[in-house]
Design an enzyme around this catalytic site. Structure first.
Site, mmCIF file in Angstrom:
data_model
loop_
_atom_site.group_PDB
_atom_site.id
_atom_site.type_symbol
_atom_site.label_atom_id
_atom_site.label_comp_id
_atom_site.label_asym_id
_atom_site.label_seq_id
_atom_site.Cartn_x
_atom_site.Cartn_y
_atom_site.Cartn_z
ATOM 1 N N PHE A 184 3.689 9.706 2.142
ATOM 2 C CA PHE A 184 5.123 9.732 1.877
ATOM 3 C C PHE A 184 5.634 8.419 1.294
ATOM 4 O O PHE A 184 6.479 8.400 0.421
ATOM 5 C CB PHE A 184 5.884 9.925 3.200
ATOM 6 N N ASP A 232 -3.088 10.946 15.402
ATOM 7 C CA ASP A 232 -3.772 10.622 14.142
ATOM 8 C C ASP A 232 -4.368 9.222 14.207
ATOM 9 O O ASP A 232 -4.223 8.420 13.283
ATOM 10 C CB ASP A 232 -2.819 10.772 12.960
ATOM 11 N N GLY A 251 0.836 -1.205 0.000
ATOM 12 C CA GLY A 251 0.000 0.000 0.000
ATOM 13 C C GLY A 251 0.861 1.241 0.000
ATOM 14 O O GLY A 251 2.084 1.173 0.103
HETATM 15 P P1 ADP Z 1 2.674 7.293 5.214
HETATM 16 O O1 ADP Z 1 3.600 7.531 6.357
HETATM 17 O O2 ADP Z 1 3.248 7.678 3.898
HETATM 18 O O3 ADP Z 1 1.277 7.829 5.428
HETATM 19 P P2 ADP Z 1 1.623 4.726 5.947
HETATM 20 O O4 ADP Z 1 2.179 4.434 7.281
HETATM 21 O O5 ADP Z 1 0.186 5.163 5.900
HETATM 22 O O6 ADP Z 1 2.550 5.704 5.126
HETATM 23 O O7 ADP Z 1 1.780 3.415 5.066
HETATM 24 C C1 ADP Z 1 1.337 3.388 3.736
HETATM 25 C C2 ADP Z 1 0.585 2.099 3.452
HETATM 26 O O8 ADP Z 1 1.454 1.000 3.578
HETATM 27 C C3 ADP Z 1 -0.555 1.799 4.409
HETATM 28 O O9 ADP Z 1 -1.746 2.401 4.034
HETATM 29 C C4 ADP Z 1 -0.635 0.294 4.325
HETATM 30 O O10 ADP Z 1 -1.366 -0.097 3.183
HETATM 31 C C5 ADP Z 1 0.801 -0.106 4.154
HETATM 32 N N1 ADP Z 1 1.450 -0.437 5.445
HETATM 33 C C6 ADP Z 1 2.037 0.432 6.314
HETATM 34 N N2 ADP Z 1 2.549 -0.209 7.374
HETATM 35 C C7 ADP Z 1 2.282 -1.528 7.185
HETATM 36 C C8 ADP Z 1 2.551 -2.725 7.944
HETATM 37 N N3 ADP Z 1 3.213 -2.686 9.100
HETATM 38 N N4 ADP Z 1 2.134 -3.911 7.433
HETATM 39 C C9 ADP Z 1 1.452 -3.954 6.256
HETATM 40 N N5 ADP Z 1 1.176 -2.876 5.497
HETATM 41 C C10 ADP Z 1 1.581 -1.673 5.944
#
Ligand code: ADP
Length: 309
Positions: A48, A160, A44
């Site tokens: 960022f 958040d 996903g």
């Molecule tokens: P950002 O910091 O860019 O907002 P996110 O933390 O939201 O990034 O992570 C982006 C995407 O990656 C999430 O929406 C999810 O789909 C996937 N993702 C993030 N962390 C995990 C994890 N620990 N395990 C599985 N998928 C993850």
């Protein structure tokens, strides 16, 4: 754990187009730890980061790898924000918080390795199921509150908390992730600024009154409301109208709500932050004992109403 690398920008790199997928090599090397990861399936993307499964070549272990192109970290505040996020997150160790394993870089990207949450998040569950049963809402919310209690005890505010940041592993254990807006609190200070827009924004943040731990409780109130009733309490056609509703505490609890659920939501969505319950008070609230709370849920509940008993 090693010190956090001082993220250096790539000089002369052209600015990336927003959300263009980063160039990620098929084999990613963490030089400091002498570890090679094979890039696996795409998990996903966020504001960022793009996230992939990464398989440790020597142990076979699969982790989630958040990849941030260095070209997204050109400005000092972008690097500071990421360093702050990692600094808070790497110290955390709790069953309901996504574990951050490591942090490293190669010439193109910065990588964060995280505990894999293969069953996505409560957002996908909500999109598929809308309202869930009260036992499921108890199960999910109780785990969220255990994570929040741990954070608040460490004087950390997440800021958040939202369905999309509540990840699920293969056992459907909830794991709080994304510490991009998190902050630590000194003494009884009230935070004055928040660089970003939380999804379930509390009225004191909107009104710039100074905010603290109570914003997470507000968000948990919104989360419990959505789980039980299938839509956010202040939802409307426009953001402006939603903010106006939040400012006026204009929401209704459906008449089919059980009294303990309705009472807890009302307390968590109190417009006056000091009147909201603390994480500890929410944790021992009668709602969690007022009916069945499963100890585990079948994976089928991601798509179907489970049959209990
Ligand atoms: P950002 O910091 O860019 O907002 P996110 O933390 O939201 O990034 O992570 C982006 C995407 O990656 C999430 O929406 C999810 O789909 C996937 N993702 C993030 N962390 C995990 C994890 N620990 N395990 C599985 N998928 C993850």
């Amino acid at each position: 754990m090693n010190r956090i690398p001082n993220i250096k920008p790539v000089s002369k790199a052209p600015p990336r187009k927003e959300k263009a997928p980063p160039e990620v090599p098929a084999l990613i090397t963490d030089k400091e730890r002498n570890t090679i990861y094979e890039k696996g399936r795409f998990l996903g993307k966020g504001g960022f980061a793009h996230c992939y499964e990464l398989k440790n070549r020597s142990t076979g272990e699969i982790v989630a790898g958040k990849v941030v192109p260095k070209s997204m970290l050109v400005k000092q505040y972008q690097r500071d924000k990421m360093t702050q996020e990692v600094q808070i997150h790497r110290e955390l160790s709790h069953p309901n918080i996504v574990k951050l394993f490591n942090f490293f870089e190669d010439p193109l990207n910065v990588y964060i390795t995280l505990e894999l949450c293969a069953r996505r998040s409560l957002m996908e569950l909500h999109k598929r199921r809308r309202a869930v049963t009260e036992p499921e809402a108890r199960y999910f919310t109780h785990q969220v509150v255990e994570g929040v209690l741990y954070l608040h005890d460490l004087r950390i505010i997440h800021r958040d908390m939202k369905l999309g940041n509540l990840f699920l592993n293969d056992d459907l254990v909830v794991k709080i992730g994304d510490f991009g807006l998190a902050t630590t609190v000194d003494g009884d200070e009230r935070k004055k600024t928040l660089c970003g827009t939380p999804n379930y924004i509390a009225p004191e943040v909107l009104n710039k009154m100074g905010h603290s731990f109570e914003v997470d409780i507000w968000a948990v109130g919104c989360i419990l409301y959505i789980l039980l009733f299938g839509q956010p309490p202040f939802e409307s056609k426009s953001l402006e109208e939603t903010y106006s509703r939040i400012r006026h505490n204009n929401y209704t609890i459906p008449s089919n709500a059980t009294p303990p659920a309705a009472a807890l939501i009302r307390r968590m969505l109190d417009p006056e932050p000091t009147r909201r319950p603390t994480a500890k008070q929410v944790h021992r609230d009668i709602f969690f004992k007022s009916g069945f709370m499963p100890t585990r849920l079948p994976v089928s509940c991601l798509t179907m109403v489970p049959k209990f008993g």
